[in-house]
Design a protein around this motif. Structure first.
Motif, mmCIF file in Angstrom:
data_model
loop_
_atom_site.group_PDB
_atom_site.id
_atom_site.type_symbol
_atom_site.label_atom_id
_atom_site.label_comp_id
_atom_site.label_asym_id
_atom_site.label_seq_id
_atom_site.Cartn_x
_atom_site.Cartn_y
_atom_site.Cartn_z
ATOM 1 N N LEU A 108 -10.027 -54.322 -35.742
ATOM 2 C CA LEU A 108 -9.470 -53.213 -34.959
ATOM 3 C C LEU A 108 -9.830 -53.340 -33.485
ATOM 4 O O LEU A 108 -9.013 -53.048 -32.603
ATOM 5 C CB LEU A 108 -9.991 -51.881 -35.512
ATOM 6 C CG LEU A 108 -9.530 -51.507 -36.932
ATOM 7 C CD1 LEU A 108 -10.337 -50.313 -37.448
ATOM 8 C CD2 LEU A 108 -8.035 -51.179 -36.946
ATOM 9 N N LYS A 159 -10.368 -46.772 -32.948
ATOM 10 C CA LYS A 159 -10.252 -45.799 -34.039
ATOM 11 C C LYS A 159 -8.900 -45.104 -34.047
ATOM 12 O O LYS A 159 -8.608 -44.288 -34.946
ATOM 13 C CB LYS A 159 -11.368 -44.766 -33.922
ATOM 14 C CG LYS A 159 -12.767 -45.361 -34.082
ATOM 15 C CD LYS A 159 -13.850 -44.311 -33.920
ATOM 16 C CE LYS A 159 -15.242 -44.919 -34.026
ATOM 17 N NZ LYS A 159 -16.310 -43.910 -33.821
ATOM 18 N N PRO A 210 -5.381 -44.285 -35.034
ATOM 19 C CA PRO A 210 -4.680 -44.635 -36.275
ATOM 20 C C PRO A 210 -3.514 -45.589 -36.060
ATOM 21 O O PRO A 210 -3.141 -46.332 -36.975
ATOM 22 C CB PRO A 210 -4.211 -43.280 -36.819
ATOM 23 C CG PRO A 210 -4.289 -42.331 -35.674
ATOM 24 C CD PRO A 210 -5.387 -42.825 -34.804
ATOM 25 N N ALA A 244 -4.685 -49.075 -36.500
ATOM 26 C CA ALA A 244 -4.839 -49.422 -37.921
ATOM 27 C C ALA A 244 -3.512 -49.872 -38.515
ATOM 28 O O ALA A 244 -3.462 -50.793 -39.349
ATOM 29 C CB ALA A 244 -5.402 -48.236 -38.692
ATOM 30 N N LYS A 245 -2.410 -49.243 -38.092
ATOM 31 C CA LYS A 245 -1.093 -49.633 -38.618
ATOM 32 C C LYS A 245 -0.724 -51.049 -38.160
ATOM 33 O O LYS A 245 -0.162 -51.832 -38.926
ATOM 34 C CB LYS A 245 -0.032 -48.633 -38.155
ATOM 35 C CG LYS A 245 -0.162 -47.265 -38.822
ATOM 36 C CD LYS A 245 0.947 -46.321 -38.389
ATOM 37 C CE LYS A 245 2.295 -46.778 -38.933
ATOM 38 N NZ LYS A 245 3.361 -45.790 -38.633
ATOM 39 N N LYS A 271 -2.902 -53.336 -37.494
ATOM 40 C CA LYS A 271 -3.792 -54.229 -38.241
ATOM 41 C C LYS A 271 -3.243 -54.501 -39.647
ATOM 42 O O LYS A 271 -3.374 -55.621 -40.167
ATOM 43 C CB LYS A 271 -5.195 -53.641 -38.336
ATOM 44 C CG LYS A 271 -6.214 -54.574 -39.014
ATOM 45 C CD LYS A 271 -7.595 -53.980 -39.012
ATOM 46 C CE LYS A 271 -8.608 -54.938 -39.640
ATOM 47 N NZ LYS A 271 -8.308 -55.279 -41.030
ATOM 48 N N GLU A 272 -2.632 -53.517 -40.266
ATOM 49 C CA GLU A 272 -2.054 -53.719 -41.599
ATOM 50 C C GLU A 272 -0.994 -54.812 -41.561
ATOM 51 O O GLU A 272 -0.920 -55.662 -42.452
ATOM 52 C CB GLU A 272 -1.431 -52.406 -42.095
ATOM 53 C CG GLU A 272 -2.452 -51.341 -42.474
ATOM 54 C CD GLU A 272 -1.773 -50.043 -42.885
ATOM 55 O OE1 GLU A 272 -0.517 -50.056 -43.044
ATOM 56 O OE2 GLU A 272 -2.474 -49.023 -43.021
#
Length: 459
Positions: A393, A415, A417, A420-421, A423-424
């Motif tokens: 991240l 952090k 969100p 994070a998407k 990173k997916e």
């Protein structure tokens, strides 16, 4: 017998005055240079004092040695690079001179075009063959100084020139007198000095040059050429490989002042920068370099490296514009189609790029933790991150902040969100067998599709 030396202000023994040793067989230092083995590094544990000159500077051989290992530059390219050297060297002319061949019509045109610029620095100088016609050519073209070879190792004197040391010295001195006769300042390139009999030939020859200089009133420069990159800087290392010993000997025993000494290094053993720095520290004012280190075999001392060595040793850039280094690197890649290895210090695309997630996390908090200096300010090169399966991240957030030039309150936190998407998506790429890093273009396209709100003008 002893005499008072005004330079050192001490009484010194005169047996340290050296005369030519005209040996019948070449001294090839076979115990050190056994051709079937890696060259050995011998020590005699003699140390010479550091004696940095009042002034140090850089000279350039991009258009001479640098052109011997790549496709020749066009006239327009030479002029452009000459402009870069002028801007990089700054108003004090820390890049003092550059040298050219004079033989072809293209060489001559490039010289004239650069001289038409009217810059004080870098001064245009030449490199010619040791002949009357070439000296006259240099004179006609307005050269105030020119360099020529005076090979000094027995490898060259005996095995290449097929002469004795006495014959070689007499030939060299006659050529230098010819240069003085036409009003050209000679720059003597002591080729292969790190395999030469230093006290049997180099110093006696330099003493004769000093006599010529004193008689004529014309300065004669000595360029100590580490032609094969054999020079070393370790304390107590023995000649002929000792860089401190060579510079000390030329100053102390041959009587040449620092401002007339120049070091020309090659990088065959990864020592070019270290050797050039040592030459400065032990009394040599000038170090000869080429842009990006391009030169014979492994190349010369990279000029951009010595720019930063200068700043490091002197505590100031003295007006040099270090951001020009990035412009030069971009010019080589875009206009000259020259591929710079990406991890080359200062000029490679990835020299300040991190891939490790833990490093990226640290740089998000404070880039100084993992960046060598403020590369944005000094090189116009912001820190970078290459996205891989280990970036995490933090690495993704750092890429977003750097590439979109986000600062202060606009910066994206790891952090978030939305990170994070992204990173997916990256994780899936590597789960599906990808092994290469994700390019900047791919990252931009992926973010546009997955989370366009991360792009400033898409919010």
């Amino acid at each position: 017998m002893i005499e008072f030396n005004k330079k050192s202000n001490t009484l010194e023994q005169t047996q340290y005055k050296y005369s030519l040793q005209d040996v019948s067989e070449p001294n090839l230092y076979r115990e050190i240079f056994n051709y079937d083995e890696v060259p050995k590094c011998a020590f005699n544990h003699r140390r010479v004092p550091m004696n940095p000159p009042d002034e140090i500077w850089i000279t350039d051989t991009t258009f001479r040695d640098g052109q011997q290992s790549r496709a020749p530059y066009t006239v327009e390219q030479i002029v452009k690079l000459y402009d870069y050297l002028h801007r990089l060297g700054g108003p004090k002319g820390i890049i003092r001179q550059t040298e050219f061949f004079l033989y072809s019509d293209k060489d001559k045109e490039a010289v004239y075009k650069c001289m038409e610029r009217g810059y004080q620095f870098p001064e245009v100088t030449s490199w010619i063959r040791a002949s009357k016609s070439d000296f006259q050519l240099a004179k006609e073209m307005g050269m105030k100084e020119t360099g020529f070879l005076v090979s000094c190792s027995d490898y060259h004197i005996f095995n290449k020139l097929k002469k004795t040391r006495k014959q070689a010295m007499e030939d060299y001195l006659s050529v230098i007198k010819e240069a003085l006769d036409v009003g050209i300042k000679p720059r003597c390139h002591f080729e292969d000095i790190t395999r030469a009999d230093f006290y049997g030939f180099v110093v006696p020859f330099a003493i004769e040059l000093k006599k010529l200089m004193d008689e004529s009133g014309v300065p004669i420069k000595l360029r100590a050429c580490d032609t094969m990159g054999y020079g070393v800087t370790y304390p107590g290392v023995a000649l002929p490989r000792s860089v401190p010993g060579i510079i000390y000997g030329l100053r102390h025993h041959a009587g040449f002042p620092s401002e007339l000494l120049e070091w020309h290094g090659h990088n065959d053993f990864y020592k070019a920068v270290d050797n050039s720095s040592a030459a400065w520290l032990y009394g040599c004012s000038s170090v000869n370099c080429s842009l990006l280190g391009i030169g014979e075999r492994t190349g010369n001392t990279p000029l951009e490296a010595m720019v930063f060595e200068y700043c490091s040793l002197r505590g100031t850039s003295d007006g040099m514009d270090t951001t020009i280094i990035t412009e030069i690197a971009e010019y080589y890649e875009k206009e000259l189609d020259y591929e710079i290895p990406p991890r080359t210090p200062f000029v490679g695309k990835h020299f300040n790029v991190t891939q490790a997630g833990i490093h990226a996390d640290g740089m998000l908090k404070d880039e100084e933790i993992y960046n060598i200096f403020n590369t944005t300010k000094l090189l116009n090169r912001p820190i970078g991150v290459a996205i891989t399966q280990t970036s995490g991240l933090a690495g993704i957030a750092l890429w977003i902040n750097n590439n979109f030039r986000l600062t202060g309150a606009d910066m994206i936190d790891k952090k978030d969100p939305r990170v994070a998407k992204v990173k997916e998506w990256i994780d899936k790429e590597y789960q599906n067998g990808r092994i290469t890093s994700i390019s900047d273009k791919e990252m931009l396209k992926g973010i546009q599709e997955i989370e366009p709100s991360l792009i400033p003008n898409k919010k």
